[in-house]
Design an enzyme around this catalytic site. Structure first.
Site, PDB file in Angstrom:
ATOM      1  N   LYS A   1       0.843  -1.197   0.000  1.00 49.99           N
ATOM      2  CA  LYS A   1       0.000   0.000   0.000  1.00 49.99           C
ATOM      3  C   LYS A   1       0.877   1.246   0.000  1.00 49.99           C
ATOM      4  CE  LYS A   1      -3.764   2.039   2.778  1.00 49.99           C
ATOM      5  NZ  LYS A   1      -4.643   1.827   3.950  1.00 49.99           N
TER       6      LYS A   1
ATOM      7  N   SER B   1      -9.275   2.317   3.089  1.00 47.97           N
ATOM      8  CA  SER B   1      -8.351   2.994   2.202  1.00 47.97           C
ATOM      9  C   SER B   1      -7.380   2.051   1.479  1.00 47.97           C
ATOM     10  CB  SER B   1      -7.532   4.015   2.997  1.00 47.97           C
ATOM     11  OG  SER B   1      -6.797   3.367   4.042  1.00 47.97           O
TER      12      SER B   1
ATOM     13  N   SER C   1     -10.199   0.168   7.273  1.00 44.68           N
ATOM     14  CA  SER C   1      -9.557   0.248   5.964  1.00 44.68           C
ATOM     15  C   SER C   1      -8.926  -1.048   5.480  1.00 44.68           C
ATOM     16  CB  SER C   1      -8.470   1.333   5.983  1.00 44.68           C
ATOM     17  OG  SER C   1      -9.030   2.587   6.220  1.00 44.68           O
TER      18      SER C   1
END
Length: 442
Positions: free
Chosen positions: A79, A149, A173
């Site tokens: 990420k 996210s 997330s």
């Protein structure tokens, strides 16, 4: 089967037995990405030539010295709020669009030195907090969100582009994208995995986790992180005491989310588990609001540097978070911290002779339509604030044909026990063969 279809654990065994090379696996993943990335848009940085060179180097090391660790040769997505030595870390922000940190975050260092190949950086909500959304689309219907996210990581694993990837969770997330993308995920106990080199949005909430396509995949990464207690015996479903927790925010559930939870409970009972309703103490109802207060307060400190240095480039909602800093009620903030401090040991104490694991929703329901949203974290925030480990398991398809999962939750620092319980529960809850998932991606 093509190599990209293997779970991480399957690929690891084949690589160890020299029936699959790292280069073959990486090339297969890159072919899958080339075919699907124009639709899914999971990646912010990808260098295929670099990936192939790294794969060949890992193959050479395996021949000369044997596997480097439990993740040897496995491609890993990162990420893009997590620093990498040899790739940009943009945080999906115009402030850092060309930033190269020049060192690995601690979590990246652990998997890299355990043999993993860092394939690329996955798209994310800006700073994993607010502002710009990822461009990533849901693999099962590109008109729907993959969640956030950890959008790119969840979609990349769900779409068979990469077997493993890092996500982070401040509210929901990590676990929510697992539900939306039909995959497995472990959000470890808070502080169990170092966050050095990871962009912080809320210091007492942010947690690094990982996605895979089986519980065995999650355990493989847990071995690399040397989570304590992994040598314990396997768990059995027969007589396993499961607390069915609809949680204090059950009024926010959707029909598909309720169906996933009820289906998982029935399947566990049919396999021999003892499933009973679990009502949390009344004051746990305040944890959702407490998490919001704490997250906003800690975020106001986290984004102050960008507010001062690049005010015009910082998203309006993040600027507002900083500007509201002066208005925070100290008494209310202290009360939120105090409630969390009270509830954590109380939740831990629920486990023992009468309770082994909690079964609870991973998301309200199917992934919402549109890329303007990443879905609602309402069924995750309580567990994030409690600092407990959470493990996502796919469960059903909703009325639109989109995946809906559940999560298992244990007391703090029981991560190894939760992995063992999940390994026993997953075959009952997840009725869809892993090899068939790829054909269902649209």
């Amino acid at each position: 089967m093509q190599p990209y279809q293997f779970t991480a654990a399957e690929a690891a065994r084949l690589i160890r037995d020299r029936r699959l090379s790292c280069e073959e696996l990486v090339r297969s993943c890159l072919d899958r990405i080339a075919a699907r990335e124009p639709v899914v848009k999971a990646w912010l940085f990808l260098d295929p030539d670099l990936a192939i060179r790294r794969a060949r180097e890992l193959d050479k090391r395996a021949v000369q010295d044997g596997p480097r660790g439990p993740l040897h040769g496995l491609p890993f997505g990162v990420k893009d709020v997590i620093d990498t030595l040899d790739m940009p870390t943009t945080q999906n922000s115009p402030i850092y669009e060309a930033a190269r940190i020049g060192r690995d975050a601690a979590c990246v260092g652990v998997v890299r030195h355990s043999g993993a190949l860092i394939l690329g950086k996955t798209d994310t909500v800006e700073f994993a907090s607010g502002g710009r959304k990822a461009l990533t689309r849901n693999p099962f219907n590109p008109m729907h969100t993959p969640g956030g996210s950890s959008s790119g990581s969840g979609a990349a694993v769900g779409d068979f582009m990469v077997p493993l990837a890092f996500g982070t969770q401040t509210a929901g997330s990590h676990i929510r994208p697992a539900s939306f993308n039909n995959i497995y995920a472990l959000k470890p106990s808070w502080s169990l995995v170092s966050r050095e080199g990871v962009r912080m949005a809320a210091l007492s909430l942010d947690t690094v986790g990982w996605f895979g396509r089986s519980v065995e995949d999650l355990r493989l990464v847990a071995e690399a992180f040397r989570l304590p207690g992994l040598a314990q015996p396997a768990a059995s479903l027969k007589g396993l005491r499961v607390g069915l927790c609809r949680s204090p925010v059950w009024n926010r559930i959707e029909p598909a989310g309720a169906a996933a939870l009820e289906t998982a409970a029935r399947r566990l009972e049919a396999a021999g588990a003892i499933v009973e309703p679990l009502e949390l103490p009344a004051h746990f109802a305040g944890l959702t609001a407490a998490r919001e207060v704490i997250g906003r307060h800690e975020g106001s400190a986290a984004f102050l540097p960008e507010y001062l240095a690049a005010h015009h480039l910082l998203a309006a909602d993040l600027r507002q978070r900083v500007e509201l800093r002066a208005t925070y009620d100290s008494a209310g903030l202290l009360a939120a911290y105090a409630l969390a401090d009270r509830c954590r040991p109380e939740f831990d104490a629920l486990f023992g002779p009468r309770l082994d694991v909690v079964l609870t929703p991973a998301a309200p329901g199917e992934a919402p339509e549109g890329l303007h949203t990443t879905g609602d974290w309402i069924f995750n925030g309580i567990w994030t604030l409690l600092h407990v480990p959470c493990l996502a398991i796919p469960a059903i398809r909703g009325p639109r044909g989109l995946p809906v999962g559940i999560q298992l939750v244990g007391p703090r620092l029981s991560d190894a026990r939760l992995l063992a319980i999940a390994a026993a529960c997953a075959p009952a809850i997840d009725s869809e063969p892993g090899w068939a998932r790829e054909t269902l991606c649209r």
